[in-house]
Scaffold this motif. Structure first.
Motif, PDB file in Angstrom:
ATOM      1  N   THR A   1      17.891  36.165  25.439  1.00  0.00           N
ATOM      2  CA  THR A   1      19.242  36.509  25.001  1.00  0.00           C
ATOM      3  C   THR A   1      19.963  37.322  26.063  1.00  0.00           C
ATOM      4  O   THR A   1      21.136  37.063  26.366  1.00  0.00           O
ATOM      5  CB  THR A   1      19.185  37.303  23.685  1.00  0.00           C
ATOM      6  N   PHE A   2      19.255  38.277  26.660  1.00  0.00           N
ATOM      7  CA  PHE A   2      19.855  39.074  27.725  1.00  0.00           C
ATOM      8  C   PHE A   2      20.131  38.226  28.961  1.00  0.00           C
ATOM      9  O   PHE A   2      21.115  38.432  29.659  1.00  0.00           O
ATOM     10  CB  PHE A   2      18.956  40.259  28.077  1.00  0.00           C
ATOM     11  N   MET A   3      19.260  37.255  29.243  1.00  0.00           N
ATOM     12  CA  MET A   3      19.482  36.373  30.381  1.00  0.00           C
ATOM     13  C   MET A   3      20.743  35.542  30.183  1.00  0.00           C
ATOM     14  O   MET A   3      21.568  35.406  31.096  1.00  0.00           O
ATOM     15  CB  MET A   3      18.289  35.452  30.586  1.00  0.00           C
ATOM     16  N   LEU A   4      20.925  35.006  29.000  1.00  0.00           N
ATOM     17  CA  LEU A   4      22.103  34.197  28.728  1.00  0.00           C
ATOM     18  C   LEU A   4      23.381  35.038  28.745  1.00  0.00           C
ATOM     19  O   LEU A   4      24.428  34.587  29.222  1.00  0.00           O
ATOM     20  CB  LEU A   4      21.949  33.476  27.389  1.00  0.00           C
ATOM     21  N   LEU A   5      23.304  36.260  28.249  1.00  0.00           N
ATOM     22  CA  LEU A   5      24.455  37.159  28.310  1.00  0.00           C
ATOM     23  C   LEU A   5      24.800  37.496  29.760  1.00  0.00           C
ATOM     24  O   LEU A   5      25.970  37.515  30.142  1.00  0.00           O
ATOM     25  CB  LEU A   5      24.171  38.433  27.511  1.00  0.00           C
ATOM     26  N   GLY A   6      23.787  37.731  30.581  1.00  0.00           N
ATOM     27  CA  GLY A   6      24.017  38.002  31.992  1.00  0.00           C
ATOM     28  C   GLY A   6      24.641  36.819  32.709  1.00  0.00           C
ATOM     29  O   GLY A   6      25.536  36.982  33.550  1.00  0.00           O
ATOM     30  N   LEU A   7      24.190  35.614  32.400  1.00  0.00           N
ATOM     31  CA  LEU A   7      24.780  34.422  33.000  1.00  0.00           C
ATOM     32  C   LEU A   7      26.232  34.235  32.571  1.00  0.00           C
ATOM     33  O   LEU A   7      27.076  33.813  33.366  1.00  0.00           O
ATOM     34  CB  LEU A   7      23.961  33.186  32.635  1.00  0.00           C
ATOM     35  N   THR A   8      26.534  34.561  31.334  1.00  0.00           N
ATOM     36  CA  THR A   8      27.918  34.486  30.858  1.00  0.00           C
ATOM     37  C   THR A   8      28.803  35.470  31.603  1.00  0.00           C
ATOM     38  O   THR A   8      29.922  35.136  32.018  1.00  0.00           O
ATOM     39  CB  THR A   8      27.977  34.760  29.348  1.00  0.00           C
ATOM     40  N   LEU A   9      28.316  36.688  31.807  1.00  0.00           N
ATOM     41  CA  LEU A   9      29.089  37.696  32.538  1.00  0.00           C
ATOM     42  C   LEU A   9      29.284  37.284  33.997  1.00  0.00           C
ATOM     43  O   LEU A   9      30.361  37.493  34.565  1.00  0.00           O
ATOM     44  CB  LEU A   9      28.402  39.052  32.450  1.00  0.00           C
ATOM     45  N   LEU A  10      28.259  36.679  34.605  1.00  0.00           N
ATOM     46  CA  LEU A  10      28.422  36.208  35.977  1.00  0.00           C
ATOM     47  C   LEU A  10      29.427  35.071  36.065  1.00  0.00           C
ATOM     48  O   LEU A  10      30.193  34.981  37.025  1.00  0.00           O
ATOM     49  CB  LEU A  10      27.076  35.760  36.541  1.00  0.00           C
ATOM     50  N   ALA A  11      29.436  34.193  35.084  1.00  0.00           N
ATOM     51  CA  ALA A  11      30.414  33.104  35.071  1.00  0.00           C
ATOM     52  C   ALA A  11      31.832  33.647  34.934  1.00  0.00           C
ATOM     53  O   ALA A  11      32.758  33.166  35.600  1.00  0.00           O
ATOM     54  CB  ALA A  11      30.108  32.133  33.934  1.00  0.00           C
ATOM     55  N   LEU A  12      32.015  34.657  34.099  1.00  0.00           N
ATOM     56  CA  LEU A  12      33.336  35.276  33.958  1.00  0.00           C
ATOM     57  C   LEU A  12      33.750  35.968  35.254  1.00  0.00           C
ATOM     58  O   LEU A  12      34.917  35.926  35.648  1.00  0.00           O
ATOM     59  CB  LEU A  12      33.335  36.271  32.801  1.00  0.00           C
ATOM     60  N   HIS A  13      32.788  36.589  35.929  1.00  0.00           N
ATOM     61  CA  HIS A  13      33.088  37.247  37.193  1.00  0.00           C
ATOM     62  C   HIS A  13      33.516  36.224  38.248  1.00  0.00           C
ATOM     63  O   HIS A  13      34.470  36.441  38.990  1.00  0.00           O
ATOM     64  CB  HIS A  13      31.863  38.019  37.681  1.00  0.00           C
ATOM     65  N   GLN A  14      32.826  35.098  38.300  1.00  0.00           N
ATOM     66  CA  GLN A  14      33.166  34.051  39.264  1.00  0.00           C
ATOM     67  C   GLN A  14      34.511  33.405  38.945  1.00  0.00           C
ATOM     68  O   GLN A  14      35.188  32.909  39.842  1.00  0.00           O
ATOM     69  CB  GLN A  14      32.078  32.974  39.293  1.00  0.00           C
ATOM     70  N   ALA A  15      34.896  33.421  37.687  1.00  0.00           N
ATOM     71  CA  ALA A  15      36.185  32.856  37.288  1.00  0.00           C
ATOM     72  C   ALA A  15      37.341  33.811  37.595  1.00  0.00           C
ATOM     73  O   ALA A  15      38.494  33.423  37.475  1.00  0.00           O
ATOM     74  CB  ALA A  15      36.178  32.517  35.811  1.00  0.00           C
ATOM     75  N   GLY A  16      37.045  35.038  37.964  1.00  0.00           N
ATOM     76  CA  GLY A  16      38.092  35.983  38.316  1.00  0.00           C
ATOM     77  C   GLY A  16      38.501  36.903  37.192  1.00  0.00           C
ATOM     78  O   GLY A  16      39.432  37.686  37.333  1.00  0.00           O
ATOM     79  N   ILE A  17      37.821  36.828  36.086  1.00  0.00           N
ATOM     80  CA  ILE A  17      38.137  37.697  34.958  1.00  0.00           C
ATOM     81  C   ILE A  17      37.451  39.039  35.180  1.00  0.00           C
ATOM     82  O   ILE A  17      36.283  39.105  35.533  1.00  0.00           O
ATOM     83  CB  ILE A  17      37.671  37.060  33.637  1.00  0.00           C
ATOM     84  N   GLY A  18      38.203  40.104  35.001  1.00  0.00           N
ATOM     85  CA  GLY A  18      37.644  41.436  35.165  1.00  0.00           C
ATOM     86  C   GLY A  18      37.777  41.985  36.564  1.00  0.00           C
ATOM     87  O   GLY A  18      37.228  43.037  36.863  1.00  0.00           O
ATOM     88  N   THR A  19      38.484  41.292  37.440  1.00  0.00           N
ATOM     89  CA  THR A  19      38.684  41.822  38.781  1.00  0.00           C
ATOM     90  C   THR A  19      39.828  42.821  38.759  1.00  0.00           C
ATOM     91  O   THR A  19      40.772  42.693  37.997  1.00  0.00           O
ATOM     92  CB  THR A  19      38.995  40.697  39.779  1.00  0.00           C
ATOM     93  N   ALA A  20      39.751  43.811  39.610  1.00  0.00           N
ATOM     94  CA  ALA A  20      40.732  44.892  39.600  1.00  0.00           C
ATOM     95  C   ALA A  20      41.829  44.705  40.632  1.00  0.00           C
ATOM     96  O   ALA A  20      42.672  45.567  40.786  1.00  0.00           O
ATOM     97  CB  ALA A  20      40.028  46.222  39.833  1.00  0.00           C
ATOM     98  N   SER A  21      41.836  43.614  41.355  1.00  0.00           N
ATOM     99  CA  SER A  21      42.828  43.454  42.410  1.00  0.00           C
ATOM    100  C   SER A  21      44.034  42.672  41.901  1.00  0.00           C
ATOM    101  O   SER A  21      44.062  41.458  41.887  1.00  0.00           O
ATOM    102  CB  SER A  21      42.219  42.736  43.603  1.00  0.00           C
ATOM    103  N   VAL A  22      45.043  43.407  41.463  1.00  0.00           N
ATOM    104  CA  VAL A  22      46.301  42.804  41.038  1.00  0.00           C
ATOM    105  C   VAL A  22      47.339  43.204  42.065  1.00  0.00           C
ATOM    106  O   VAL A  22      47.555  44.387  42.317  1.00  0.00           O
ATOM    107  CB  VAL A  22      46.715  43.289  39.635  1.00  0.00           C
ATOM    108  N   LYS A  23      47.973  42.231  42.664  1.00  0.00           N
ATOM    109  CA  LYS A  23      48.932  42.509  43.723  1.00  0.00           C
ATOM    110  C   LYS A  23      50.269  42.897  43.112  1.00  0.00           C
ATOM    111  O   LYS A  23      50.690  42.365  42.098  1.00  0.00           O
ATOM    112  CB  LYS A  23      49.062  41.305  44.620  1.00  0.00           C
ATOM    113  N   SER A  24      50.948  43.808  43.779  1.00  0.00           N
ATOM    114  CA  SER A  24      52.191  44.335  43.227  1.00  0.00           C
ATOM    115  C   SER A  24      53.402  43.479  43.561  1.00  0.00           C
ATOM    116  O   SER A  24      54.486  43.741  43.094  1.00  0.00           O
ATOM    117  CB  SER A  24      52.411  45.762  43.733  1.00  0.00           C
ATOM    118  N   TYR A  25      53.231  42.457  44.387  1.00  0.00           N
ATOM    119  CA  TYR A  25      54.385  41.668  44.786  1.00  0.00           C
ATOM    120  C   TYR A  25      54.456  40.332  44.070  1.00  0.00           C
ATOM    121  O   TYR A  25      54.595  39.298  44.651  1.00  0.00           O
ATOM    122  CB  TYR A  25      54.416  41.470  46.307  1.00  0.00           C
TER     123      TYR A  25
END
Length: 64
Positions: A31-55
């Motif tokens: 269960t923890f492995m599948l949750l970790g894979l889900t979080l990695l997939a979200l990270h690769q999709a760009g969700i949760g990144t802190a870089s929002v450009k102001s322009y």
């Protein structure tokens, strides 16, 4: 940020799998492995990144 959380989740899942421990009725190392894979997939999709450009946000600049 999500990649760091995924690494922690993978570590917990690895320890649970090594010790053959099951938490509750259905939470195990898998269960923890599948949750970790889900979080990695979200990270690769760009969700949760802190870089929002102001322009212009996610669209960028438009030329006129």
């Amino acid at each position: 940020m999500l990649a760091i959380v995924a690494a922690i989740i993978f570590g917990l899942g690895f320890l649970l799998d090594l010790l053959n421990v099951s938490i509750g009725s259905g939470i195990s190392g898998t269960t923890f492995m599948l949750l970790g894979l889900t979080l990695l997939a979200l990270h690769q999709a760009g969700i949760g990144t802190a870089s929002v450009k102001s322009y212009g946000g996610w669209r960028g600049r438009t030329r006129r």
